[in-house]
Design a protein around this motif. Structure first.
Motif, PDB file in Angstrom:
ATOM      1  N   UNK A 296      19.810  25.179  50.149  1.00  0.00           N
ATOM      2  CA  UNK A 296      19.080  25.561  51.361  1.00  0.00           C
ATOM      3  C   UNK A 296      18.097  26.684  51.097  1.00  0.00           C
ATOM      4  N   UNK A 297      18.074  27.190  49.854  1.00  0.00           N
ATOM      5  CA  UNK A 297      17.061  28.150  49.418  1.00  0.00           C
ATOM      6  C   UNK A 297      17.116  29.472  50.177  1.00  0.00           C
ATOM      7  N   UNK A 298      18.306  29.910  50.536  1.00  0.00           N
ATOM      8  CA  UNK A 298      18.466  31.202  51.205  1.00  0.00           C
ATOM      9  C   UNK A 298      18.618  32.269  50.130  1.00  0.00           C
ATOM     10  N   UNK A 299      17.720  33.250  50.120  1.00  0.00           N
ATOM     11  CA  UNK A 299      17.807  34.326  49.139  1.00  0.00           C
ATOM     12  C   UNK A 299      18.936  35.265  49.560  1.00  0.00           C
ATOM     13  N   UNK A 300      19.945  35.392  48.698  1.00  0.00           N
ATOM     14  CA  UNK A 300      21.096  36.245  48.975  1.00  0.00           C
ATOM     15  C   UNK A 300      20.771  37.665  48.534  1.00  0.00           C
ATOM     16  N   UNK A 301      20.096  38.408  49.407  1.00  0.00           N
ATOM     17  CA  UNK A 301      19.553  39.702  49.027  1.00  0.00           C
ATOM     18  C   UNK A 301      20.627  40.730  48.733  1.00  0.00           C
ATOM     19  N   UNK A 302      21.763  40.639  49.413  1.00  0.00           N
ATOM     20  CA  UNK A 302      22.764  41.690  49.272  1.00  0.00           C
ATOM     21  C   UNK A 302      23.866  41.358  48.291  1.00  0.00           C
ATOM     22  N   UNK A 303      24.251  40.126  48.196  1.00  0.00           N
ATOM     23  CA  UNK A 303      25.499  39.832  47.482  1.00  0.00           C
ATOM     24  C   UNK A 303      25.311  38.739  46.452  1.00  0.00           C
ATOM     25  N   UNK A 304      25.352  39.116  45.168  1.00  0.00           N
ATOM     26  CA  UNK A 304      25.234  38.122  44.106  1.00  0.00           C
ATOM     27  C   UNK A 304      26.511  37.312  43.967  1.00  0.00           C
ATOM     28  N   UNK A 305      27.654  37.945  44.201  1.00  0.00           N
ATOM     29  CA  UNK A 305      28.942  37.249  44.117  1.00  0.00           C
ATOM     30  C   UNK A 305      29.782  37.739  45.289  1.00  0.00           C
ATOM     31  N   UNK A 306      29.766  37.029  46.401  1.00  0.00           N
ATOM     32  CA  UNK A 306      30.357  37.572  47.622  1.00  0.00           C
ATOM     33  C   UNK A 306      31.873  37.634  47.577  1.00  0.00           C
ATOM     34  N   UNK A 307      32.395  38.694  48.169  1.00  0.00           N
ATOM     35  CA  UNK A 307      33.841  38.772  48.397  1.00  0.00           C
ATOM     36  C   UNK A 307      34.166  38.225  49.773  1.00  0.00           C
ATOM     37  N   UNK A 308      33.370  38.628  50.738  1.00  0.00           N
ATOM     38  CA  UNK A 308      33.698  38.339  52.133  1.00  0.00           C
ATOM     39  C   UNK A 308      32.830  37.221  52.688  1.00  0.00           C
ATOM     40  N   UNK A 309      33.433  36.357  53.434  1.00  0.00           N
ATOM     41  CA  UNK A 309      32.697  35.349  54.198  1.00  0.00           C
ATOM     42  C   UNK A 309      32.246  36.036  55.478  1.00  0.00           C
ATOM     43  N   UNK A 310      30.960  36.387  55.550  1.00  0.00           N
ATOM     44  CA  UNK A 310      30.481  37.196  56.674  1.00  0.00           C
ATOM     45  C   UNK A 310      30.538  36.427  57.993  1.00  0.00           C
ATOM     46  N   UNK A 311      30.456  35.109  57.934  1.00  0.00           N
ATOM     47  CA  UNK A 311      30.603  34.339  59.176  1.00  0.00           C
ATOM     48  C   UNK A 311      32.024  34.477  59.712  1.00  0.00           C
TER      49      UNK A 311
END
Length: 539
Positions: A296-311
Motif C-alpha cells: 500500500x506504499x505507506x511510509x512508516x516514518x516512525x517505526x522500522x520494526x513495530x512493537x505495538x499495533x497502534x490500531x
C-alpha cells in the motif's frame, strides 16, 4: 494538506507536448520488446497509466525546447512493474531519441545486487531485438562492471552501487535512482547530484517503494515530493508521482488496493496473492506493517520494526475517571530526564479482570519550549495550553518537582511500587524510601527491560490496555523502534534523534510491574465451598 494523489494520470486532462517529444518517447518505448510480454511479437507493454507518466515527463518544454521536468520522484508499491519501466527509460536515454552523444546513463542502487536487477532488465530488452544487439555492446560478466555501450555515439549505460567516492568523476545525463528507501548514506547521492549540475538537460528519476524511518535520504526526498504534490512548494522541475494509501484508509479495503496499485487493473500485482498476504497480516502487527509499506506504499516514518499495533492501542481508548481508580492497586513507572529533556511518570492500575489502565504525566522545562517544539516537530506549546504537559519554570526539570508529584499520587492512590532507573534517580529514590514510600530499582538494561517490554507488548496487542487517548503518550508509543536479538529480547529505541519515547519507557516499567504483581488466585487455590459458589454464580 491537499491530496498528493496523482489524479492527472487518470483524469484524461491534456498534457502539453509542444515539440512532440512526449509522443516521440512513447513511440520509442512501444518499439521495444520484452521477454515477459504477452503482447503480439513480445512488444513492450506500455499501459495507459504508464503512458501518461511518460508524456508528463517528456512532453512539457520551455520555449527553447528544454525539458521542464528535471527530477521525478516515483513511489509505487511492489509488483507494479516499476523495474521494467525504469529499464526502458534508461534505454530511452542510451539508444533512444533522448540520448546525448558520449552521454553517461546511470542505474544507481544501494548495493550491487539491486543495481544488477535493473541492468539485467535493460540488457534482456536489448537482447530481444537483433538490431539493438548489433548496435550495442553488453558487458555483464560475473563480478565485473555492468555496462551497455551504444557503439555509434559512445553512450554508456552503467550500473553502480554504494561506493559514492568512486563516482565523483562522472557527468551523467540520466540517472535512475532505484529503491532510495534502502540507501544507507549520502555519498553516492551527493556524487551523482553534483555530477548532474555539470551539464544541462539532465534527468533524474527516483523510482522506489515506501520505506521506514525518517533519518535517511529516502525520507528527505519523499517528504519534499509530498510537499510539492500538495502545493506547499512550487517547483515545476520536480515531478512527484506518489501512489500511497492514507493513514486513515482501511488497509483491508480492496478499493484502496486498486487505487494505489494501478497495475491491478491489468493483473499485476496478483490480487489473490494480496488477499492471502492481507489475511496472514490480520493478526500479526509486523506483517501488517510490511503489507502497508510494500503493498500500500505507506511510509512508516516512525517505526522500522513495530512493537505495538497502534490500531489496537487506539481501540483501548475510553473515558477514564481517575477517581474510579483510587481503590485499585497502582504501580508507577518513572523515566527521569537529563538536563533539559522530558520526564515521564506513568501510573498503571490493575483491574480484577486482568485489564490494566494507564495514565501519564509529562514534565518539560519552560526555557526553549518553542525551539524544542520546532526541533521535535510536536506542538509542545499547544500541549501546555491544553494541560497535557506540566511546564516547569527554568532550563531544567528539578527532580524535586517530579518527586512532589509522585508523593501526591501516593497520597491519592493505592501505590504498591514506584519503579525508577537508579542511574538518574538515586537521591529521589532514597528520600521516598526514607519516608516509607515503595520506591524500587528497575534498571533500564536489556536483561530487565527486555522481558518488561515483552509484557507491555502482550498487554497492548492483547487488547488488555485501557487509556484515555492522551496524545503525548500515543506519540511516544508510535515513535518506538524495536530491535530483537537472537534470544527474543526486545529493545526500544527512537526512530529519530528528535523523537521522544519517554512515556513508552515509563509505561513499560509501570505495566510490567502491575502484571508481575497480579495476585489473583487460581481456582486450584480455592477451597471447595468457594469453588462451588463461583460455579453456581456462573450458572
Amino acid at each position: 494538506m491537499a491530496s498528493t494523489y496523482p489524479e492527472w494520470i487518470f483524469d484524461g486532462s491534456p498534457i502539453d507536448d509542444p515539440f512532440g517529444y512526449g509522443e516521440r518517447a512513447v513511440r520509442f518505448l512501444r518499439l521495444l520488446k520484452h521477454p515477459a510480454s504477452t503482447a503480439p511479437k513480445s512488444a513492450f507493454q506500455l499501459f495507459d497509466w504508464q503512458e501518461r507518466i511518460i508524456r508528463r515527463i517528456y512532453g512539457p518544454r520551455h520555449p527553447d525546447g528544454r525539458r521542464i521536468v528535471e527530477t521525478v520522484f516515483w513511489m509505487i508499491p511492489r509488483g507494479n512493474r516499476k523495474t521494467s519501466l525504469a529499464a526502458a527509460l534508461a534505454l530511452l536515454h542510451t539508444i533512444g531519441p533522448e540520448r546525448v552523444p558520449a552521454g553517461q546513463v546511470i542505474f544507481a542502487a544501494s548495493d550491487r545486487e539491486q543495481a544488477g536487477l535493473g541492468f539485467k532488465e535493460a540488457a534482456n530488452i536489448v537482447r530481444m531485438d537483433k538490431r539493438l544487439v548489433a548496435a550495442t555492446k553488453i558487458y555483464d560478466a560475473h563480478n565485473s562492471a555492468k555496462k551497455i555501450a551504444f557503439k555509434a555515439e559512445g553512450v554508456e549505460l552503467q550500473a553502480i552501487s554504494s561506493d559514492g567516492a568512486a563516482q565523483h568523476g562522472k557527468t551523467p545525463s540520466f540517472v535512475l535512482v532505484d529503491e532510495i528507501h534502502v540507501w544507507k548514506g549520502r555519498d553516492l547521492w551527493e556524487a551523482l547530484k553534483s555530477g548532474m549540475v555539470k551539464t544541462s538537460g539532465t534527468l533524474m528519476v527516483i523510482a522506489t517503494t515506501a520505506g521506514r524511518g525518517s533519518e535517511n535520504i529516502g525520507f528527505d526526498q519523499y517528504d519534499y515530493a509530498r510537499r510539492v504534490a500538495s502545493g506547499e512548494i512550487e517547483n515545476p522541475a520536480y515531478l512527484p508521482i506518489i501512489f500511497e494509501a492514507a493513514n486513515d484508509n482501511d488497509w483491508q479495503d480492496e478499493d484502496v488496493w486498486h487505487r494505489v496499485n494501478p497495475g491491478l487493473k491489468y493483473g499485476f500485482p496478483n490480487l489473490n496473492a494480496l488477499r492471502t498476504a492481507a489475511k496472514e497480516a490480520e493478526h500479526r502487527p509486523a506483517d501488517r506493517y510490511a503489507f502497508k509499506q510494500f503493498n500500500l506504499n505507506v511510509w512508516m516514518a516512525h517505526s522500522r520494526d513495530p512493537i505495538f499495533d497502534m490500531a489496537v492501542f487506539d481501540s483501548g481508548k475510553m473515558p477514564i475517571d481517575l477517581a474510579d481508580l483510587e481503590e485499585l492497586p497502582c504501580f508507577i513507572g518513572v523515566d527521569m530526564s537529563v538536563n533539559g529533556d522530558l520526564t515521564a511518570v506513568v501510573a498503571a492500575w490493575r483491574h480484577d479482570d486482568g485489564r490494566i489502565t494507564v495514565h501519564p504525566w509529562f514534565f518539560v522545562p519552560s526555557e526553549g519550549l518553542k525551539g524544542r517544539a520546532e526541533r521535535d516537530g510536536v506542538p509542545y506549546e499547544q500541549w501546555r495550553d491544553e494541560g497535557l504537559i506540566n511546564v516547569i519554570e527554568g532550563p531544567v526539570i528539578e527532580p524535586t518537582e517530579v518527586e512532589k508529584h509522585i508523593r501526591e499520587l501516593c497520597a491519592r492512590f493505592d501505590v504498591r511500587e514506584i519503579a525508577f532507573d537508579p542511574h538518574l534517580a538515586r537521591m529521589t529514590m532514597q528520600r521516598l524510601h526514607d519516608d516509607g514510600l515503595p520506591a524500587i530499582e528497575m534498571r533500564q538494561g536489556p536483561l530487565t527491560m527486555g522481558p518488561a517490554i515483552g509484557t507491555l507488548e502482550r498487554v497492548v496487542n492483547g487488547r488488555a490496555l485501557r487509556h484515555n487517548g492522551h496524545p503525548v503518550l500515543r506519540h511516544h508509543f508510535d515513535s518506538v523502534v524495536a530491535s530483537r536479538n537472537d534470544t527474543g529480547l526486545v529493545r526500544m529505541h527512537k526512530a529519530r534523534k528528535t523523537d521522544r519515547i519517554d512515556g513508552a519507557i515509563a509505561a513499560v516499567m509501570a505495566v510490567s510491574r502491575a502484571a508481575a504483581n497480579d495476585n489473583r488466585r487460581s481456582i486450584l487455590d480455592m477451597d471447595p465451598d468457594e469453588f462451588n459458589r463461583l460455579v453456581a454464580e456462573a450458572a
